[in-house]
Motif scaffolding. Structure first.
Motif, PDB file in Angstrom:
ATOM      1  N   UNK A 165     -52.289  83.401 -77.608  1.00 43.48           N
ATOM      2  CA  UNK A 165     -52.129  83.565 -76.181  1.00 43.48           C
ATOM      3  C   UNK A 165     -53.170  83.855 -75.331  1.00 43.48           C
ATOM      4  N   UNK A 166     -54.461  84.277 -76.042  1.00 44.63           N
ATOM      5  CA  UNK A 166     -55.635  84.523 -75.370  1.00 44.63           C
ATOM      6  C   UNK A 166     -56.925  84.018 -76.218  1.00 44.63           C
ATOM      7  N   UNK A 167     -57.586  82.822 -75.762  1.00 43.83           N
ATOM      8  CA  UNK A 167     -58.551  82.113 -76.620  1.00 43.83           C
ATOM      9  C   UNK A 167     -59.831  82.136 -75.574  1.00 43.83           C
ATOM     10  N   UNK A 168     -60.949  82.294 -76.348  1.00 41.45           N
ATOM     11  CA  UNK A 168     -62.112  82.160 -75.773  1.00 41.45           C
ATOM     12  C   UNK A 168     -63.203  81.332 -76.881  1.00 41.45           C
ATOM     13  N   UNK A 169     -64.188  80.604 -76.186  1.00 37.76           N
ATOM     14  CA  UNK A 169     -65.317  80.116 -77.435  1.00 37.76           C
ATOM     15  C   UNK A 169     -65.953  81.302 -77.885  1.00 37.76           C
ATOM     16  N   UNK A 170     -66.344  80.997 -79.186  1.00 38.68           N
ATOM     17  CA  UNK A 170     -66.704  82.103 -80.176  1.00 38.68           C
ATOM     18  C   UNK A 170     -68.069  82.619 -79.439  1.00 38.68           C
ATOM     19  N   UNK A 171     -68.933  81.539 -78.852  1.00 33.87           N
ATOM     20  CA  UNK A 171     -70.197  82.259 -78.253  1.00 33.87           C
ATOM     21  C   UNK A 171     -69.918  83.294 -77.210  1.00 33.87           C
ATOM     22  N   UNK A 172     -68.908  83.173 -76.488  1.00 34.83           N
ATOM     23  CA  UNK A 172     -68.518  83.859 -75.407  1.00 34.83           C
ATOM     24  C   UNK A 172     -68.588  85.408 -75.617  1.00 34.83           C
ATOM     25  N   UNK A 173     -67.894  85.685 -77.265  1.00 29.58           N
ATOM     26  CA  UNK A 173     -67.938  87.113 -77.790  1.00 29.58           C
ATOM     27  C   UNK A 173     -69.258  87.631 -77.474  1.00 29.58           C
ATOM     28  N   UNK A 174     -70.335  86.884 -78.232  1.00 24.57           N
ATOM     29  CA  UNK A 174     -71.636  87.294 -78.464  1.00 24.57           C
ATOM     30  C   UNK A 174     -72.077  87.808 -77.007  1.00 24.57           C
ATOM     31  N   UNK A 175     -72.052  87.006 -76.015  1.00 22.73           N
ATOM     32  CA  UNK A 175     -72.572  87.269 -74.661  1.00 22.73           C
ATOM     33  C   UNK A 175     -71.826  88.391 -74.089  1.00 22.73           C
ATOM     34  N   UNK A 176     -70.557  88.571 -74.394  1.00 22.99           N
ATOM     35  CA  UNK A 176     -69.982  89.698 -73.659  1.00 22.99           C
ATOM     36  C   UNK A 176     -70.187  91.008 -74.438  1.00 22.99           C
ATOM     37  N   UNK A 177     -70.541  91.010 -75.765  1.00 23.78           N
ATOM     38  CA  UNK A 177     -70.852  92.282 -76.445  1.00 23.78           C
ATOM     39  C   UNK A 177     -72.365  92.334 -76.153  1.00 23.78           C
ATOM     40  N   UNK A 178     -73.163  91.538 -75.831  1.00 26.48           N
ATOM     41  CA  UNK A 178     -74.781  91.747 -75.582  1.00 26.48           C
ATOM     42  C   UNK A 178     -74.605  92.349 -74.172  1.00 26.48           C
ATOM     43  N   UNK A 179     -73.848  92.107 -73.154  1.00 27.15           N
ATOM     44  CA  UNK A 179     -73.629  92.376 -71.870  1.00 27.15           C
ATOM     45  C   UNK A 179     -73.507  93.929 -72.009  1.00 27.15           C
ATOM     46  N   UNK A 180     -72.483  94.312 -72.889  1.00 28.42           N
ATOM     47  CA  UNK A 180     -72.254  95.734 -73.011  1.00 28.42           C
ATOM     48  C   UNK A 180     -73.201  96.698 -73.209  1.00 28.42           C
ATOM     49  N   UNK A 181     -74.041  96.051 -74.307  1.00 31.67           N
ATOM     50  CA  UNK A 181     -75.401  96.971 -74.748  1.00 31.67           C
ATOM     51  C   UNK A 181     -76.151  97.012 -73.643  1.00 31.67           C
ATOM     52  N   UNK A 182     -76.579  95.953 -72.725  1.00 29.21           N
ATOM     53  CA  UNK A 182     -77.433  96.088 -71.780  1.00 29.21           C
ATOM     54  C   UNK A 182     -76.829  96.778 -70.466  1.00 29.21           C
ATOM     55  N   UNK A 183     -75.502  97.273 -70.354  1.00 26.02           N
ATOM     56  CA  UNK A 183     -74.928  97.972 -69.390  1.00 26.02           C
ATOM     57  C   UNK A 183     -74.943  99.416 -70.027  1.00 26.02           C
ATOM     58  N   UNK A 184     -74.820  99.422 -71.160  1.00 24.13           N
ATOM     59  CA  UNK A 184     -74.920 100.814 -71.889  1.00 24.13           C
ATOM     60  C   UNK A 184     -76.308 101.348 -71.739  1.00 24.13           C
ATOM     61  N   UNK A 185     -77.246 100.513 -71.541  1.00 25.41           N
ATOM     62  CA  UNK A 185     -78.750 100.999 -71.385  1.00 25.41           C
ATOM     63  C   UNK A 185     -79.009 101.406 -70.173  1.00 25.41           C
ATOM     64  N   UNK A 186     -78.208 100.942 -69.062  1.00 24.17           N
ATOM     65  CA  UNK A 186     -78.044 101.626 -67.756  1.00 24.17           C
ATOM     66  C   UNK A 186     -77.708 102.947 -67.910  1.00 24.17           C
ATOM     67  N   UNK A 187     -76.550 103.020 -68.642  1.00 24.21           N
ATOM     68  CA  UNK A 187     -76.125 104.552 -68.713  1.00 24.21           C
ATOM     69  C   UNK A 187     -77.064 105.471 -69.368  1.00 24.21           C
ATOM     70  N   UNK A 188     -78.132 105.159 -69.855  1.00 25.51           N
ATOM     71  CA  UNK A 188     -79.146 105.919 -70.589  1.00 25.51           C
ATOM     72  C   UNK A 188     -80.264 106.188 -69.494  1.00 25.51           C
ATOM     73  N   UNK A 189     -80.680 105.131 -69.038  1.00 26.55           N
ATOM     74  CA  UNK A 189     -81.870 105.151 -67.977  1.00 26.55           C
ATOM     75  C   UNK A 189     -81.295 105.842 -66.768  1.00 26.55           C
ATOM     76  N   UNK A 190     -80.115 105.551 -66.187  1.00 22.05           N
ATOM     77  CA  UNK A 190     -79.536 106.214 -64.975  1.00 22.05           C
ATOM     78  C   UNK A 190     -79.774 107.973 -65.119  1.00 22.05           C
ATOM     79  N   UNK A 191     -78.971 108.700 -66.214  1.00 20.95           N
ATOM     80  CA  UNK A 191     -79.228 109.865 -66.288  1.00 20.95           C
ATOM     81  C   UNK A 191     -80.764 110.518 -66.316  1.00 20.95           C
ATOM     82  N   UNK A 192     -81.509 109.578 -66.784  1.00 18.51           N
ATOM     83  CA  UNK A 192     -82.951 110.146 -66.863  1.00 18.51           C
ATOM     84  C   UNK A 192     -83.517 110.295 -65.501  1.00 18.51           C
ATOM     85  N   UNK A 193     -83.046 109.345 -64.726  1.00 27.68           N
ATOM     86  CA  UNK A 193     -83.530 109.150 -63.334  1.00 27.68           C
ATOM     87  C   UNK A 193     -83.086 110.260 -62.482  1.00 27.68           C
TER      88      UNK A 193
END
Length: 413
Positions: A323-351
């Motif tokens: 029912x739900x299919x995506x190319x395998x490479x898309x999974x890596x990009x989505x997870x990578x974007x999560x890590x970068x967004x998480x980094x904003x969640x660290x730098x934001x409180x510092x500021x």
């Protein structure tokens, strides 16, 4: 001011309570989002996921109220802060409900369809309830009442798991399920106030007047709205952006983004107020801590992104078939974007901990603008989404990093 018993174990004990509550709440939220698609048709799931997205977009915006309450609140024997915080919460609760009601005509029929009236009402109720959750939680963070914070987090999540579970299992429909998502906010705030209200009234002090809190919170709320656009609001954005993809691919994108980003992003979002308090009270160590935490997060993200290429499609196929299919490479990009967004969640409180409200807003707002703008670039729909997910947080981290680099290590919060 003398140390209270809850202040002594501020780092270790506090982190244990917050992480424990986050694991429970995050697990329950993850369970809801993973289980609901099995009980709904594809069309119903899109409506539910968009409503969930809009609710948590509003919640993310109002989380700025919690961040400013956290930054301003401290434990004191005078306990003169609650009357200010009560008025602060009331103003935001009424304001949020009015904004939702006044704007609904322009967007609700398109995104909620035939369920617009019921779901807009549920959304307004969620906003009012969460405003009080935010202020009570912010006060608890500020006075370092870690057990109270954990109790609020877990109570809200448990109530929502029960109400949504009953609604979907009994097949009560999208509108009732929407109310099942919304009502636990108010219920959790009421329960925790009964348990912790007296302690807050007697202990909390704030470092600003109501007018100053309102002015400064406009920037934290603005940053939080931008946060919500990039995280909770993504299904909503994908639903209205002209991606030119079919309904099956859109549903697959929403599901995979929701499931694969959550383990990295949700815990860091839950720790925002804790990080603000920790960095505020130990400014000399702020830069070193941000670098250490950020490097660890990026290393973990790289490992998870690599695994996602192979594990992601297998897990989604196991749970939902074809029912739900995506190319395998898309999974890596989505997870990578999560890590970068998480980094904003660290730098934001510092500021924010250094009271750099404008820079805090600028980082999140710039990231949000880049994300949204990229969704309207005339390229292939799937590629457009993946580029938007990665480009936005990179730009935002750069803005915050410049501010952190300019901060004196010995500055006071």
């Amino acid at each position: 001011m003398s140390d209270s018993p809850t202040q002594a174990p501020a780092n270790g004990g506090g982190l244990t309570w917050i992480l424990g509550a986050t694991v429970v709440a995050g697990g329950l939220g993850y369970l809801i989002q993973a289980a609901v698609p099995a009980f709904l048709t594809g069309e119903q799931y899109v409506v539910f996921s968009v409503f969930w997205s809009v609710v948590y977009l509003v919640v993310s915006g109002l989380a700025g109220v919690q961040q400013e309450t956290t930054r301003a609140s401290r434990s004191s024997d005078t306990g003169r802060g609650w009357p200010i915080l009560r008025r602060f919460a009331s103003i935001y609760a009424v304001g949020a409900a009015l904004v939702i009601a006044a704007s609904a005509f322009f967007w609700a029929p398109r995104v909620f369809g035939d369920h617009a009236v019921a779901l807009v009402a549920a959304l307004a109720a969620a906003a009012v309830g969460y405003t009080f959750v935010a202020v009570i939680s912010g006060a608890l963070y500020g006075v370092r009442d870690w057990r109270g914070v954990a109790g609020m987090t877990v109570t809200d999540a448990v109530l929502r798991a029960i109400t949504v579970g009953v609604a979907v299992v009994l097949g009560l429909g999208v509108a009732v399920t929407g109310w099942a998502v919304a009502l636990p906010f108010a219920a959790a705030a009421a329960i925790l106030w009964i348990v912790t209200g007296r302690g807050i009234r007697n202990r909390v002090e704030v470092d600003a007047t109501l007018r100053v809190l309102l002015r400064q919170s406009l920037q934290t709320v603005g940053a939080s709205i931008a946060t919500g656009v990039m995280i909770s609001g993504l299904p909503f954005l994908l639903g209205i952006a002209p991606l030119g993809v079919d309904a099956a691919l859109l549903a697959s994108l929403i599901l995979v983004i929701t499931l694969t980003r959550a383990p990295l992003v949700i815990p860091l979002l839950a720790l925002q107020s804790y990080l603000v308090v920790t960095l505020r009270d130990h400014p000399a160590q702020a830069r070193r801590r941000v670098l250490t935490w950020g490097a660890g997060l990026l290393a973990l993200t790289a490992v998870l992104a690599g695994l996602a290429v192979y594990v992601g499609p297998w897990v989604v196929g196991l749970l939902y078939g074809e029912r739900y299919e995506l190319p395998s490479g898309a999974y890596a990009a989505i997870v990578g974007s999560a890590g970068l967004t998480g980094l904003l969640c660290i730098t934001g409180p510092a500021v924010l901990s250094a009271q750099r409200h404008t820079a805090y807003l600028a980082g999140w707002a710039t990231a949000s603008v880049v994300t949204v703008a990229t969704l309207f670039v005339p390229i292939d729909g799937l590629t457009r989404v993946l580029v938007a997910l990665v480009a936005g947080p990179i730009v935002g981290v750069v803005v915050h990093a410049v501010t952190i680099a300019r901060r004196r290590p010995t500055a006071t919060a």
